[in-house]
Design an enzyme around this catalytic site. Structure first.
Site, PDB file in Angstrom:
ATOM      1  N   GLY A  54      22.574 -91.921-124.732  1.00  0.00           N
ATOM      2  CA  GLY A  54      22.380 -90.702-125.516  1.00  0.00           C
ATOM      3  C   GLY A  54      21.758 -89.632-124.634  1.00  0.00           C
ATOM      4  N   CYS A  81      21.816 -97.452-120.951  1.00  0.00           N
ATOM      5  CA  CYS A  81      21.325 -96.125-120.559  1.00  0.00           C
ATOM      6  C   CYS A  81      20.125 -95.705-121.436  1.00  0.00           C
ATOM      7  CB  CYS A  81      22.475 -95.130-120.593  1.00  0.00           C
ATOM      8  SG  CYS A  81      22.139 -93.666-119.609  1.00  0.00           S
ATOM      9  N   TYR A  82      20.317 -94.739-122.361  1.00  0.00           N
ATOM     10  CA  TYR A  82      19.175 -94.379-123.223  1.00  0.00           C
ATOM     11  C   TYR A  82      18.694 -95.609-123.984  1.00  0.00           C
ATOM     12  CZ  TYR A  82      16.288 -92.310-126.852  1.00  0.00           C
ATOM     13  OH  TYR A  82      15.239 -92.028-127.676  1.00  0.00           O
ATOM     14  N   HIS A 168      26.935 -97.625-117.260  1.00  0.00           N
ATOM     15  CA  HIS A 168      27.783 -97.716-118.460  1.00  0.00           C
ATOM     16  C   HIS A 168      28.874 -98.778-118.276  1.00  0.00           C
ATOM     17  CE1 HIS A 168      26.206 -94.297-120.767  1.00  0.00           C
ATOM     18  NE2 HIS A 168      25.848 -93.859-119.576  1.00  0.00           N
ATOM     19  N   GLU A 170      30.874 -99.847-120.428  1.00  0.00           N
ATOM     20  CA  GLU A 170      32.031 -99.554-121.288  1.00  0.00           C
ATOM     21  C   GLU A 170      33.021 -98.592-120.646  1.00  0.00           C
ATOM     22  OE1 GLU A 170      29.035 -98.413-121.504  1.00  0.00           O
ATOM     23  OE2 GLU A 170      28.870 -96.425-122.427  1.00  0.00           O
ATOM     24  N   ASP A 227      51.268 -91.894-135.012  1.00  0.00           N
ATOM     25  CA  ASP A 227      49.996 -91.897-135.739  1.00  0.00           C
ATOM     26  C   ASP A 227      50.202 -91.731-137.244  1.00  0.00           C
ATOM     27  OD1 ASP A 227      49.177 -91.861-133.139  1.00  0.00           O
ATOM     28  OD2 ASP A 227      48.698 -89.730-133.124  1.00  0.00           O
ATOM     29  N   SER A 229      52.896 -92.127-138.846  1.00  0.00           N
ATOM     30  CA  SER A 229      53.729 -93.220-139.367  1.00  0.00           C
ATOM     31  C   SER A 229      52.860 -94.427-139.693  1.00  0.00           C
ATOM     32  CB  SER A 229      54.780 -93.639-138.336  1.00  0.00           C
ATOM     33  OG  SER A 229      55.542 -92.534-137.952  1.00  0.00           O
ATOM     34  N   LYS A 369      45.100 -94.437-129.015  1.00  0.00           N
ATOM     35  CA  LYS A 369      46.554 -94.518-129.215  1.00  0.00           C
ATOM     36  C   LYS A 369      47.126 -95.927-129.013  1.00  0.00           C
ATOM     37  CE  LYS A 369      50.048 -91.564-129.617  1.00  0.00           C
ATOM     38  NZ  LYS A 369      49.905 -90.381-130.456  1.00  0.00           N
TER      39      LYS A 369
END
Ligand code: XMP
Length: 513
Positions: A54, A81-82, A168, A170, A227, A229, A369
């Site tokens: 954050g 991190c934060y 990070h 991720e 999307d 659909s 996506k």
């Protein structure tokens, strides 16, 4: 009740990426703001907690806080991190401003290759983005990894199963981040890894059913892209014919699109589908407008007006269904109260009026996506629908730089058809995210049959991407380029030059406007 990882969102731009990475390991997760974390943690199924990064400083008076009881659930905790700094400040350690900011790719030495770093190399590259640093560790914690500028790049109290990393894991740039998260989820939290796309589909269907209630009806903006659909399939399975799909021919569609969408939906869906002819309406409103953001807003507004008009046809149509994805959300709104730049107003996010009077149904709002494509497959959509290249809501307007006069849109449509046909007939579209033509708005002098020409330049844009957030340009074969160039210049009136766009994202965006 599924096993759950609770992600506490301290406001990082990467929080949803953490959730996505967890889904990749087939584990269910839930993102909550700090003030809802305690209540969420008390629900059944909790296997672990992740505290996100954050923008705040853990020692500041206005630092985002969590109830300290969050540490008492007896489940493993990972601070990022934060999240790491919050843990340190609240467990008796100390966080201070760093001498310099550490940002970007950083080499990290791993001292402890057990638990969190099992099977991670002793030297590995991680992605850093922090100004503060941990100065002293809380009792019971040991240092597990360090970088040149950050002695405490990873720390842990193995006994209490609390881990914290300054980098990070991720973010894709952290080379072995997936392995670290797997270690945390599977080995440390003991998650079963049994949350599948089918489970996700079931959950999304149930949520739509719950949101809409016993007799609510949905107006669904259907574009024919993957999307909307997938949203169509979810809504249909949730509430059947109470979902009214509206396909708007806004005059900004690609060649053949209207017939394709109509045929595909009638064949594969038992939806209530209405096609609205609105080309003149959109093109009149766009006439003379050259500002990209204003063009997007005009189109968004007109779509919403049509949906509102359509909603009046039904007794309980109080909901608007849209195929909004997470990348649309972060690029369209200034997250966390304004610090993030608005890149583009995606029509279905940034262009909605305050007095919409319809509640939004956006089951894909937190997904990327490729996840939506996977979902489409488990919902039974045919491959040709699931694998279609993305096409933006504002259509050809954002590929027609400048004024969208009908003849320019028609010109672009013809050029785009050529690009698509040449890519597809040569099989060069496989693995390419998008391939299309752009009318650049630039004119240049040429010579044809001894005659001087002064006409528009068309660009070929082809990119490779995983989620539309970043992209690399694609180099089609010489034969493909050659065929596109000569077909466009010979057959499309008003274009006398074809160029290849070789700009990645960033610094470019995929669409030109
Ligand atoms: P940009 O141009 O922002 O595009 O790099 C990223 C991806 O998003 C698509 N795109 C849109 N999709 N509504 C949509 O549904 C929009 O307003 C919109 N604008 C861009 C674009 O085609 C690319 O895949």
């Amino acid at each position: 009740m599924h096993q759950r990882i609770l992600i506490v969102d301290f406001g990082s731009q990467y929080t949803q990426l953490i959730a996505r990475r967890i889904r990749e390991h087939k584990v269910f997760s839930e993102v909550v703001p700090p003030h809802k974390a305690l209540e969420a943690a008390q629900q059944p199924g909790l296997q672990g907690i992740i505290l996100s990064g954050g923008p705040g400083s853990a020692y500041a008076n206005d630092a985002p806080q969590l109830p300290i009881e969050m540490l008492d659930f007896g489940v493993p905790i990972l601070g990022i991190c934060y999240g790491m700094q919050w843990l340190c400040e609240n467990l008796g350690g100390k966080v201070v401003p760093g001498e310099s900011r550490e940002y970007g790719f950083t080499k990290m030495q791993v001292g402890d290759t057990s638990s969190l770093f099992q099977e991670v190399d002793s030297e590995t590259v991680v992605w850093m983005s922090h100004g503060d640093r941990v100065e002293s560790l809380p009792q019971g914690f040991v240092r597990m990894a360090h970088t040149e500028d950050c002695p405490e790049a990873a720390i842990g109290d193995v006994e209490r199963s609390i881990y914290a990393v300054q980098f990070h894991p991720e973010v894709g740039h952290t080379q072995q981040g997936a392995r670290m998260l797997q270690n945390f989820l599977i080995d440390i939290c003991k998650c079963d890894a049994d949350w599948t796309p089918q489970d996700l589909a079931t959950e999304l269907i149930a949520k739509v059913r719950e949101q809409v209630g016993e007799d609510g009806e949905i107006i669904l903006g259907l574009s024919g892209g993957v999307d909307s659909s997938v949203v169509g399939a979810i809504c249909q399975q949730a509430i059947g014919k109470r979902c009214h799909a509206i396909f708007v021919d806004n005059g900004l569609l690609r060649d053949g699109e209207r017939d394709m969408v109509d045929a595909a939906f009638r064949e594969h869906f038992d939806l209530d589908l209405t096609t609205i002819e609105a080309a003149e309406r959109f093109l009149t409103k766009l006439s003379g407008e050259t500002d990209p953001e204003k063009k997007r807003k005009i189109i968004g507004y007109e779509f919403v007006e049509i949906f509102r008009e359509q909603a009046k046809r039904f007794t309980n149509a109080n909901f608007l269904g849209q195929g909004t994805l997470y990348p649309d959300v972060i690029e369209s709104v200034a997250a966390h109260g304004g610090a993030t730049e608005v890149i583009k107003s995606h029509h279905n996010v940034g262009g909605l009026p305050d007095d919409l009077e319809l509640d939004l149904v956006e089951p894909l709002r937190w997904l990327f996506k490729d996840e939506v494509r996977e979902l489409g497959r488990v919902l039974g959509l045919p491959d040709e629908m699931v694998d279609r290249q993305p096409f933006p809501g504002p259509g050809l307007a954002v590929r027609c730089v400048g004024d969208c006069q009908p003849e320019r849109i028609a010109r672009l449509r013809e050029a785009d058809k050529v690009v698509r046909e040449e890519f597809e007939s040569r099989g060069e579209h496989h693995g390419v995210w998008q391939y299309f033509a752009v009318l650049t708005g630039a004119s240049s002098v040429g010579v044809m049959g001894d005659q001087r020409t002064y006409e528009e330049a068309c660009a070929i844009r082809a990119v490779q991407s995983n989620d539309g957030m970043t992209a690399d340009w694609v180099y089609p074969s010489r034969e493909c380029l050659q065929a596109i160039s000569s077909r466009i210049i010979n057959n499309v009136r008003g274009i006398n030059r074809v160029v290849l766009d070789i700009t990645s994202k960033p610094p470019g965006t995929i669409e030109w406007e």
